[in-house]
Write a protein that holds these residues in place. Structure first.
Motif, PDB file in Angstrom:
ATOM      1  N   GLY A  64       0.832  -1.199   0.000  1.00 32.72           N
ATOM      2  CA  GLY A  64       0.000   0.000   0.000  1.00 32.72           C
ATOM      3  C   GLY A  64       0.863   1.243   0.000  1.00 32.72           C
ATOM      4  N   ILE A  65       0.175   2.402  -0.090  1.00 32.21           N
ATOM      5  CA  ILE A  65       0.855   3.698  -0.104  1.00 32.21           C
ATOM      6  C   ILE A  65       0.222   4.572   0.971  1.00 32.21           C
ATOM      7  CG2 ILE A  65       1.371   5.778  -1.443  1.00 32.21           C
ATOM      8  CD1 ILE A  65       1.217   4.087  -3.966  1.00 32.21           C
ATOM      9  N   SER A  66       1.081   5.140   1.835  1.00 31.06           N
ATOM     10  CA  SER A  66       0.613   6.017   2.909  1.00 31.06           C
ATOM     11  C   SER A  66       1.410   7.308   2.844  1.00 31.06           C
ATOM     12  CB  SER A  66       0.795   5.332   4.268  1.00 31.06           C
ATOM     13  OG  SER A  66       0.417   6.217   5.312  1.00 31.06           O
ATOM     14  N   GLY A  67       0.762   8.344   2.312  1.00 36.65           N
ATOM     15  CA  GLY A  67       1.465   9.615   2.171  1.00 36.65           C
ATOM     16  C   GLY A  67       2.640   9.479   1.215  1.00 36.65           C
ATOM     17  N   ASP A  68       3.852   9.755   1.708  1.00 35.18           N
ATOM     18  CA  ASP A  68       5.063   9.652   0.876  1.00 35.18           C
ATOM     19  C   ASP A  68       5.715   8.285   1.021  1.00 35.18           C
ATOM     20  OD1 ASP A  68       7.083  10.801  -0.880  1.00 35.18           O
ATOM     21  OD2 ASP A  68       8.409  10.755   0.880  1.00 35.18           O
ATOM     22  N   ASP A  69       5.084   7.378   1.776  1.00 36.52           N
ATOM     23  CA  ASP A  69       5.687   6.076   2.023  1.00 36.52           C
ATOM     24  C   ASP A  69       4.997   4.977   1.218  1.00 36.52           C
ATOM     25  OD1 ASP A  69       7.427   7.189   3.842  1.00 36.52           O
ATOM     26  OD2 ASP A  69       6.037   6.900   5.529  1.00 36.52           O
ATOM     27  N   VAL A  70       5.829   4.112   0.643  1.00 37.41           N
ATOM     28  CA  VAL A  70       5.331   2.921  -0.038  1.00 37.41           C
ATOM     29  C   VAL A  70       5.639   1.744   0.885  1.00 37.41           C
ATOM     30  CG1 VAL A  70       5.541   1.419  -2.048  1.00 37.41           C
ATOM     31  CG2 VAL A  70       5.700   3.901  -2.324  1.00 37.41           C
ATOM     32  N   ILE A  71       4.591   1.071   1.397  1.00 39.40           N
ATOM     33  CA  ILE A  71       4.765  -0.016   2.338  1.00 39.40           C
ATOM     34  C   ILE A  71       5.029  -1.302   1.557  1.00 39.40           C
ATOM     35  CG2 ILE A  71       3.786  -1.233   4.307  1.00 39.40           C
ATOM     36  CD1 ILE A  71       4.192   1.803   4.666  1.00 39.40           C
ATOM     37  N   GLN A  96       8.746  -6.037   7.266  1.00 36.02           N
ATOM     38  CA  GLN A  96       8.236  -4.995   6.387  1.00 36.02           C
ATOM     39  C   GLN A  96       9.261  -3.876   6.223  1.00 36.02           C
ATOM     40  OE1 GLN A  96       4.436  -3.735   8.002  1.00 36.02           O
ATOM     41  NE2 GLN A  96       3.340  -5.086   6.570  1.00 36.02           N
ATOM     42  N   VAL A 106       9.870   0.242   4.090  1.00 38.48           N
ATOM     43  CA  VAL A 106       9.229   1.423   3.532  1.00 38.48           C
ATOM     44  C   VAL A 106      10.190   2.091   2.544  1.00 38.48           C
ATOM     45  CG1 VAL A 106      10.038   2.876   5.431  1.00 38.48           C
ATOM     46  CG2 VAL A 106       8.039   3.576   4.087  1.00 38.48           C
TER      47      VAL A 106
END
Length: 408
Positions: free
Chosen positions: A49-56, A64, A66
Motif C-alpha cells: 500500500g501507499i501512505s502519504g510519501d511512504d510505499v509499504i 516490512q 518502507v
C-alpha cells in the motif's frame, strides 16, 4: 613465430590508468557505516500500500519495509513484486530504496559494448572519474569526446551516456567511453542522411578542402562530397582555387552516390544555364564569329565562342598551307575569326574553320565577299558583267592594300 600485436586501446587505457587506483576512487564513500549505505544485495518485496510519501513493502513473514514514493517514476500498483536495496532500519521498518536497486542492477548487467548512464564525479591527469550508482568507473582522456577541443572540466557533475569498453567486477574495474557513443550517433545520423539523399537533389554546402582535381564540400550531418574540376563551371576551370575558397558556401547538385554514400559526386555547373540549348539556332553553318583560343593541341585549337561554349579548329582548317601543329600558327588567348562548319548538339561538338567557303583565310587579301560576287553573278543583265566583276576585285584589292599599308 610472430609476436602478437598489442591492442592500441589497451595501451591507451593502461597509460591513462597509470597511478590511478580505481578501487580507491570511492574509498571515502565506501567507508560509511553499513546502516547508511546498506549492501549490494537486492531484496524482493511486494507493495502492500501507499501512505502519504511512504510505499509499504512486505519483505517476508513479519518483515516490512518502507520506500519513498519520490523514488518511483509513477506510483506502484498494490501487489507489484519489485526488488529493493536496504539502506538501514528505522522504527522496526527497513528503509528501502528502489533507485539504489536499479543502480545495483545496472552494475550487475554491465557488459562490453553496453550503454550506461554515469555521473562525472572527478578529474585526474589520465581522464575523468565517474559513478555508476555507487560504483566507480574511469574514462581515459582520449575517450571523452570526438571534439578534441572540449575542456573535460566542463563535464563535472553531468550525467553522460557511455559505452563500456572494459569491465572486471572482481576488481571493481570499469572503463567507459563517451566518444564511442558519439561515433555511433554520428554514424546513425550519417546513415539517415544518406537514406534521404538522391541524385538531382540541390543542396547547400561549404567548401572544406581544395585539391588540383576538385573541391570537397561539407553537406552537413557528416556528409561530404567531391566536386570534380570539370563540374565546377561551364567555363573552363584549370585550377579550382581560382574560383573557390575554403569556407565558401556553395549550392550544388548531387550527380552520383556510390559505395553506400561514401562517395558523393557534386556539381555546380549543372545549375548554370546550358548554352547548348540555343546553339543550333545561334550558330548556323557558315556563320562567321570571333572567339578566343583557350587550348592548343597538336591536332588543333579549342576556341571559346562564349562562356561555357567551345569549338574545335582542326589543324587542317587553320591555314591554306599545311600546318603540323596548331601552335605554329596560333597563340593561347589569341582572338580569331572563324566560320561555323558544323554543329552536333548530341555530341556537343562544333567544328570550326579559319577558311571561308572558297578556301581563303577569312580576312586575308585573297578573301572576297562571296555574297556580293554571287549576287553579281545572279544578275548578268545589270550592265557589263566583266566590268562589274573587275570593279569588285579592284575595290577588294584596294581595300586590302590600304589595310596592309596601315599595318606597316
Amino acid at each position: 613465430m610472430s609476436v602478437p600485436q598489442e591492442d592500441p586501446l589497451d595501451s591507451e587505457i593502461a597509460a591513462a590508468l597509470d597511478g590511478v587506483d580505481l578501487q580507491g576512487l570511492g574509498a571515502e564513500a565506501e567507508s560509511a557505516p553499513a546502516t547508511g549505505r546498506g549492501s549490494d544485495k537486492l531484496w524482493p518485496g511486494v507493495v502492500m500500500g501507499i501512505s502519504g510519501d511512504d510505499v509499504i513493502v512486505e519483505l517476508g513473514p513479519r518483515m516490512q519495509g518502507v520506500c519513498s514514493l519520490r523514488e518511483f517514476e509513477e506510483p506502484p500498483e498494490v501487489g507489484a513484486s519489485l526488488r529493493f536495496a536496504m539502506r538501514g532500519r528505522e522504527d522496526d521498518l527497513w528503509v528501502l530504496s528502489i533507485r539504489a536497486a536499479k543502480e545495483v542492477a545496472a552494475w550487475e548487467s554491465l557488459e562490453l559494448g553496453s550503454h550506461v548512464k554515469a555521473r562525472v564525479s572527478g578529474q585526474n591527469q589520465g581522464g575523468l572519474e565517474l559513478r555508476i550508482g555507487k560504483n566507480e568507473a574511469f574514462m581515459p582522456a582520449s575517450q571523452i569526446s570526438l571534439n578534441r577541443d572540449l575542456d573535460p572540466s566542463t563535464l563535472m557533475g553531468q550525467t553522460l551516456i557511455c559505452e563500456v569498453i572494459e569491465i572486471d567486477r572482481s576488481r571493481k574495474r570499469c572503463v567507459l567511453s563517451r566518444r564511442r557513443v558519439e561515433e555511433g550517433e554520428r554514424s546513425h545520423a550519417l546513415q539517415e542522411s544518406i537514406g534521404k539523399l538522391h541524385t538531382d537533389m540541390v543542396l547547400k554546402g561549404k567548401v572544406t578542402r581544395i585539391e588540383s582535381f576538385g573541391a570537397f564540400v561539407d553537406l552537413g550531418n557528416g556528409l561530404e562530397g567531391l566536386m570534380h574540376v570539370s563540374n565546377i563551371s561551364r567555363k573552363r576551370v584549370e585550377n579550382p582555387a581560382d574560383v573557390l575558397a575554403p569556407g565558401q558556401e556553395v549550392e550544388v547538385k548531387v550527380l552520383e552516390i556510390k559505395d553506400g554514400g561514401k562517395r558523393i559526386g557534386l556539381g555546380m555547373k549543372q545549375l548554370e544555364p546550358d548554352p547548348w540549348d540555343q546553339v543550333p539556332s545561334r550558330y548556323p553553318a557558315d556563320r562567321q564569329v570571333t572567339g578566343k583560343v583557350t587550348r592548343l593541341m597538336d591536332f588543333g585549337a579549342f576556341v571559346e565562342l562564349e562562356p561555357g561554349l567551345e569549338g574545335l579548329l582542326h589543324v587542317s582548317q587553320i591555314g591554306v598551307e599545311r600546318i603540323r601543329r596548331a601552335s605554329d600558327a596560333l597563340q593561347d588567348g589569341e582572338e580569331v575569326t572563324v566560320r561555323i562548319v558544323s554543329v552536333d548538339p548530341g555530341a556537343r561538338r562544333i567544328a570550326l574553320s579559319r577558311l571561308d567557303a572558297r578556301g581563303a583565310i577569312i580576312g586575308s587579301e585573297d578573301a572576297v565577299d562571296a555574297d556580293v560576287i554571287e549576287e553579281a553573278l545572279a544578275k548578268p543583265d545589270a550592265g557589263n558583267l566583266e566590268t562589274n566583276l573587275g570593279s569588285l576585285f579592284k575595290k577588294a584589292m584596294q581595300k586590302d592594300g590600304e589595310g596592309s599599308d596601315g599595318a606597316q
